[in-house]
Structure formats: structure tokens, C-alpha cells
Design a protein around this motif. Structure first.
Motif, PDB file in Angstrom:
ATOM      1  N   PHE A 157       0.830  -1.203   0.000  1.00 51.03           N
ATOM      2  CA  PHE A 157       0.000   0.000   0.000  1.00 51.03           C
ATOM      3  C   PHE A 157       0.867   1.257   0.000  1.00 51.03           C
ATOM      4  O   PHE A 157       0.629   2.193  -0.769  1.00 51.03           O
ATOM      5  N   GLU A 158       1.871   1.284   0.830  1.00 52.14           N
ATOM      6  CA  GLU A 158       2.727   2.468   0.918  1.00 52.14           C
ATOM      7  C   GLU A 158       3.553   2.658  -0.345  1.00 52.14           C
ATOM      8  O   GLU A 158       3.819   3.798  -0.757  1.00 52.14           O
ATOM      9  N   GLN A 159       3.940   1.562  -1.004  1.00 51.95           N
ATOM     10  CA  GLN A 159       4.786   1.668  -2.182  1.00 51.95           C
ATOM     11  C   GLN A 159       3.997   1.907  -3.461  1.00 51.95           C
ATOM     12  O   GLN A 159       4.435   2.665  -4.334  1.00 51.95           O
ATOM     13  N   TRP A 160       2.809   1.272  -3.566  1.00 49.28           N
ATOM     14  CA  TRP A 160       2.071   1.280  -4.819  1.00 49.28           C
ATOM     15  C   TRP A 160       0.689   1.911  -4.713  1.00 49.28           C
ATOM     16  O   TRP A 160      -0.033   1.970  -5.700  1.00 49.28           O
ATOM     17  N   GLY A 161       0.287   2.343  -3.524  1.00 42.45           N
ATOM     18  CA  GLY A 161      -0.999   3.008  -3.357  1.00 42.45           C
ATOM     19  C   GLY A 161      -2.178   2.075  -3.226  1.00 42.45           C
ATOM     20  O   GLY A 161      -3.325   2.531  -3.140  1.00 42.45           O
ATOM     21  N   TYR A 162      -1.928   0.769  -3.156  1.00 42.63           N
ATOM     22  CA  TYR A 162      -3.002  -0.224  -3.075  1.00 42.63           C
ATOM     23  C   TYR A 162      -2.393  -1.501  -2.511  1.00 42.63           C
ATOM     24  O   TYR A 162      -1.297  -1.912  -2.935  1.00 42.63           O
TER      25      TYR A 162
END
Length: 231
Positions: A146-151
Motif C-alpha cells: 500500500f505504501e509503495q504502490w498506493g493499493y
């Protein structure tokens, strides 16, 4: 604030291109329209018939909608149509969705590449984005994604699905499962479906329905023959 998403939508190009996929789409939209289940399809109807490839995002600074559409054209042109094997209703936690049953490696690869390719268009997560996802409910790996790819549900956490319901209360599971089984008894049950395009969707303001912005055909017609030979 406007958000965009990259979705897979079988049947988006119409019945003349693929009557099986178009029939499946019509069957799902008829399911969404059933008033007796509207309380359990609120979000499903707002997002529309789709499977997520790149989850909703705000445009990064310096990026435009025209840039995004051009990138979607280029991405689609460089990827072949994908066979979705034996799509049929199934449980996905407390949700119900159409899931493939068989080798889903091709759609997983397409989704992985979409996550990477379109990430340059994604603005950094803001506080509202983070609160919406409720990171405290995520596993450690999902939080990293989530933090790296937004999901959180990408790469090894990805599971292709075409959502039919919102979370179902346990007391209504039997009712909903029976209704879904009857609704999809003729159409959309166990069909192999060819995904012929990706689509850009747009949410014009928070809470608004997601709308199809543009469809981007995958591959060339020769891809159909290749898929049929290997199916």
C-alpha cells in the motif's frame, strides 16, 4: 478531487466484438439493478462492473488526462487479449464476485505490469487516501505494498475478481448465494471470457459514480487465434 483507475471490463467493446463477454456484462448489470439487493450493492454499483488493474488514484503533478489516455493506448497496444478461464460466482471473503477458475497467470501478469506502468501517473497518498484504506486492518506485507504502490492487493496479493456485492452480513449469506446462483444459472456461469480491452474510469468528485472514460483495445486480431490454439 478527481480520481482515475485502470480497469478490466469484459464486454466493453460490445456484442458485435464478443457476444459472450457482452452477455456477461449485461447479466451483471442486471444483477446490480435488482432493487431487492440494492442495500448490498451500493459500492459495487458506484464502481461499476470491473476488475481492478490499477486502483483509483489522483493524477501526479505535471500529468494530464491526455497523457494518461495516451499511455493507456500504448499499454494496450503492447499486450495481447487475455483469456479469463471459467468465470463463475464465488466467495471472496464476505464479498461475492466472479472469479476465474483455472490458469490465471496471463491476467496476473497483465495486472502486475499495469501496476508498474501506470504508477508514474499516481499522486502520493494523502491523509484521506490512507484513512480510506484503513491501514490498521492490513497485514504487514499489504501495508508495505500500500505504501509503495498506493493499493495493498497487488502482485502476490492480487486476485482477479469482478465484484458482485458489498460485504454480506452472515445472516443474509444463504439468501444472497441462492439469488446469485439463480441469476447466473444461464449466463456468466463457468464461461471462458476473452478480455479484449482495458478501460480508464473516472470518479469526477469524491463519492460520485465511476464512469468509463475510454476503452483501449488489447493486441491485434491475431491474438485471438493464438489464444484459441493454446486454450
Amino acid at each position: 478531487m478527481t480520481r482515475y483507475a485502470v480497469y478490466a471490463v469484459p464486454g466493453l467493446l460490445g456484442e458485435s466484438d464478443d457476444p459472450i463477454a457482452a452477455g456477461l456484462r449485461s447479466t451483471v448489470e442486471a444483477w446490480y439493478a435488482r432493487p431487492e439487493f440494492h442495500d448490498l450493492t451500493v459500492d459495487a454499483r458506484r464502481y461499476g462492473f470491473h476488475a481492478t488493474l490499477k486502483a483509483p488514484f489522483r493524477l501526479a503533478g505535471g500529468r494530464t488526462e491526455a497523457d494518461l489516455r495516451a499511455a493507456a493506448d500504448a499499454f494496450a497496444a503492447s499486450h495481447h487479449c487475455v483469456l479469463l478461464p471459467a468465470l463463475r460466482p464465488a466467495n471472496l471473503g464476505r464479498f461475492r464476485a466472479l472469479l476465474p477458475h483455472g490458469d490465471d497467470s496471463a491476467i496476473r501478469m497483465l495486472a502486475d505490469e499495469a501496476v508498474r506502468s501506470f504508477d508514474v501517473f499516481r499522486a502520493e497518498l494523502d491523509d484521506a487516501d490512507i484513512r480510506r484504506r484503513r491501514p490498521e486492518t492490513l497485514s504487514a506485507r499489504e501495508r508495505v505494498l500500500f505504501e509503495q504502490w498506493g493499493y495493498p492487493y497487488v502482485f502476490e496479493e492480487f486476485r482477479f475478481h469482478l465484484t458482485l456485492t458489498d460485504p454480506i452480513p452472515p445472516a443474509r449469506e444463504s439468501e444472497i448465494d441462492s439469488a446469485i446462483a439463480a441469476h447466473f444459472a444461464k449466463d456468466g456461469h463457468g464461461c471462458d471470457v476473452l478480455l479484449r480491452s482495458i478501460a480508464l474510469f473516472i470518479e469526477r468528485e469524491p463519492g460520485a459514480p465511476f464512469e468509463v472514460l475510454s476503452a483501449h483495445p488489447l493486441a491485434t486480431p491475431s491474438a485471438d487465434a493464438d489464444l484459441q490454439e493454446t486454450a
